[in-house]
Design a protein around this motif. Structure first.
Motif, short mmCIF file in Angstrom:
data_model
loop_
_atom_site.label_atom_id
_atom_site.label_comp_id
_atom_site.label_asym_id
_atom_site.label_seq_id
_atom_site.Cartn_x
_atom_site.Cartn_y
_atom_site.Cartn_z
N ALA A 134 61.94 34.08 1.55
CA ALA A 134 62.92 35.35 1.11
C ALA A 134 62.46 35.89 -0.52
CB ALA A 134 64.30 35.14 1.29
N ALA A 135 62.49 34.99 -1.16
CA ALA A 135 62.36 35.21 -2.72
C ALA A 135 61.01 35.80 -3.06
CB ALA A 135 62.42 34.06 -3.69
N ILE A 136 59.67 35.23 -2.45
CA ILE A 136 58.47 35.92 -2.43
C ILE A 136 58.50 37.37 -1.72
CG2 ILE A 136 56.21 35.80 -1.74
CD1 ILE A 136 56.48 32.56 -1.50
N GLU A 137 59.26 37.49 -0.99
CA GLU A 137 59.01 38.85 -0.13
C GLU A 137 59.58 39.94 -1.14
OE1 GLU A 137 59.76 40.78 4.37
OE2 GLU A 137 60.74 38.82 3.66
N ALA A 138 60.88 39.39 -1.85
CA ALA A 138 61.50 40.44 -2.79
C ALA A 138 60.91 40.42 -4.12
CB ALA A 138 63.06 39.70 -2.84
N LEU A 139 59.80 39.84 -4.37
CA LEU A 139 59.33 39.79 -5.79
C LEU A 139 58.80 41.12 -6.04
CD1 LEU A 139 56.88 36.78 -5.91
CD2 LEU A 139 58.78 37.07 -7.38
N GLY A 140 59.28 41.62 -7.61
CA GLY A 140 58.93 42.79 -8.08
C GLY A 140 57.49 42.98 -8.56
N PRO A 141 57.16 43.92 -8.95
CA PRO A 141 55.66 44.00 -9.65
C PRO A 141 55.43 43.36 -10.88
CG PRO A 141 57.23 46.00 -10.28
CD PRO A 141 58.15 45.34 -9.43
N THR A 142 56.42 42.78 -11.70
CA THR A 142 56.47 41.84 -12.75
C THR A 142 56.94 40.43 -12.49
OG1 THR A 142 56.90 43.71 -14.30
CG2 THR A 142 56.93 41.52 -15.26
N ARG A 143 55.91 39.61 -12.51
CA ARG A 143 56.31 38.27 -11.87
C ARG A 143 55.55 37.48 -13.14
NH1 ARG A 143 53.66 41.14 -8.84
NH2 ARG A 143 55.44 41.23 -7.34
N HIS A 144 56.30 36.07 -13.40
CA HIS A 144 55.63 34.94 -14.32
C HIS A 144 54.51 34.42 -13.52
CE1 HIS A 144 55.33 31.56 -16.71
NE2 HIS A 144 55.95 32.18 -17.74
N ALA A 145 53.31 33.97 -14.43
CA ALA A 145 52.06 33.72 -13.82
C ALA A 145 52.29 32.39 -12.94
CB ALA A 145 51.17 33.48 -14.91
N MET A 146 53.34 31.35 -13.66
CA MET A 146 53.49 30.02 -12.81
C MET A 146 54.29 30.33 -11.43
SD MET A 146 54.27 27.57 -16.10
CE MET A 146 54.30 26.02 -15.20
N GLU A 147 55.39 31.49 -11.58
CA GLU A 147 56.08 31.57 -10.45
C GLU A 147 55.07 32.05 -9.41
OE1 GLU A 147 60.12 33.68 -9.76
OE2 GLU A 147 58.66 35.18 -10.39
N LEU A 148 54.16 33.02 -9.82
CA LEU A 148 53.35 33.54 -8.92
C LEU A 148 52.19 32.45 -8.30
CD1 LEU A 148 52.17 35.99 -7.29
CD2 LEU A 148 50.68 36.42 -9.00
N ALA A 149 51.90 31.69 -9.02
CA ALA A 149 50.68 30.76 -8.59
C ALA A 149 51.67 29.72 -7.56
CB ALA A 149 50.39 29.90 -9.82
N PHE A 150 52.86 29.34 -8.21
CA PHE A 150 53.52 28.26 -7.27
C PHE A 150 53.84 28.99 -5.84
CE2 PHE A 150 54.77 25.79 -11.33
CZ PHE A 150 53.42 25.27 -11.29
N ALA A 151 54.27 29.96 -5.96
CA ALA A 151 54.61 30.95 -4.58
C ALA A 151 53.31 31.12 -3.70
CB ALA A 151 55.27 32.32 -5.05
N VAL A 152 51.95 31.13 -4.28
CA VAL A 152 51.04 31.26 -3.41
C VAL A 152 50.85 29.87 -2.96
CG1 VAL A 152 48.43 31.50 -3.53
CG2 VAL A 152 49.85 33.07 -4.70
N GLN A 153 50.81 28.82 -3.52
CA GLN A 153 50.69 27.55 -3.34
C GLN A 153 51.73 27.08 -1.99
OE1 GLN A 153 50.23 23.72 -5.61
NE2 GLN A 153 49.55 25.11 -7.32
#
Length: 295
Positions: free
Chosen positions: A164-183
């Motif tokens: 749910a949090a990934i689906e709601a991610l906006g255009p600006t995201r922290h690099a670690m948050e994005l990397a761990f979301a992809v993992q």
């Protein structure tokens, strides 16, 4: 690509904590499982969580989500052997998860000496995609061999929060948050088709070269392709052309230092953490290279 395992062992002997020395011994030198689990045990608290600096920049004695991440790493190391401590850790995580299923970045730290400020000052009332995702990723690795972890309600709730949090991610995201979301999407996609669908949606936000600077980190601290897609054969590897992954593996192998260990690209917050991170990084680098067939 050449890697000197003997030099790595020598580096760990002179610089690493016992836990990482025991991990190396198990994974690369024919050692046993029980010494690894015994070396993990002193970091465990009676509540079932892990603290006492198991996350090197979080020196607090208290059980923390960051400690849970590193405990799951150890439980994955000893596979296919399983430990009842892994399910007990899931019980603890369920007890500290917030109502939405997510974990706070850190729980309150009453003993902040030598702790990084981002741990000691974290908002314990708000769920963090970054920490929930990476703890769940490590738990999925254990779940591959441990039915008690695979079936634990905490992992299902944490995954639902992350999706749910990934689906709601906006255009600006922290690099670690994005990397761990992809993992997380990579790890969950085998069981959950929505995870694979979300992975396609985040593809546009991952640079082709896989390099994203870590805001607030060191000048040369980046999330790199293997931080997004560490698992060979996983769907996240499709985010990069094969040449990008091959170049990263060559770079990783070449990072072995003259002393036999691997460097870290981020700042540490105590002399102990500085040493411990290099030991941990050395074992993790060797695991990645072995997974990709370099060792």
């Amino acid at each position: 690509m050449t890697v000197d395992l003997a030099a790595a062992a020598d580096f760990l002997a002179g610089n690493a904590r016992l836990l990482d020395r025991r991990r190396f011994d198990l994974l690369f030198a024919g050692g046993g499982v029980e010494p690894v689990l015994a070396a993990l045990e002193p970091y465990r608290n009676a509540d079932g969580g892990y603290g006492w600096g198991l996350e090197p920049d979080l020196r607090s004695r208290t059980s923390q989500p960051g400690g849970a991440l590193h405990a799951f790493e150890v439980f994955a190391d000893v596979a296919p052997v399983t430990s009842g401590r892994a399910a007990e850790l899931c019980d603890w995580l369920a007890s500290v998860a917030l109502p939405d299923g997510g974990l706070p970045f850190a729980l309150p730290v009453p003993d902040p000496a030598a702790c990084a400020p981002f741990w000691a000052g974290a908002d314990s009332s708000r769920s963090s995609l970054q920490i929930t995702a990476i703890v769940a990723v490590a738990a999925y690795r254990v779940a591959a061999v441990d039915p008690a972890v695979a079936a634990h309600p905490w992992l299902a709730r944490a995954t639902a929060f992350c999706l749910a949090a990934i689906e709601a991610l906006g255009p600006t995201r922290h690099a670690m948050e994005l990397a761990f979301a992809v993992q997380l999407l990579d790890a969950a996609s085998v069981r959950l088709p929505p995870a694979a669908e979300l992975l396609e949606r985040v593809r546009a936000h991952v640079p082709a070269d896989g390099l994203l600077h870590v805001a607030g980190g060191a000048d040369d601290e980046f999330m790199r392709p293997l931080d997004f897609a560490p698992s060979p054969g996983g769907p996240a590897r499709s985010l990069f052309v094969p040449q990008v992954i091959e170049a990263e593996l060559e770079r990783l192998a070449a990072e072995q230092q003259p002393d036999g260990g691997w460097p870290v690209s981020f700042d540490s917050y105590s002399p102990a953490a500085t040493l411990e991170w290099r030991g941990h990084r050395t074992v993790q680098a060797l695991l990645q290279l072995r997974a990709d067939g370099v060792l």
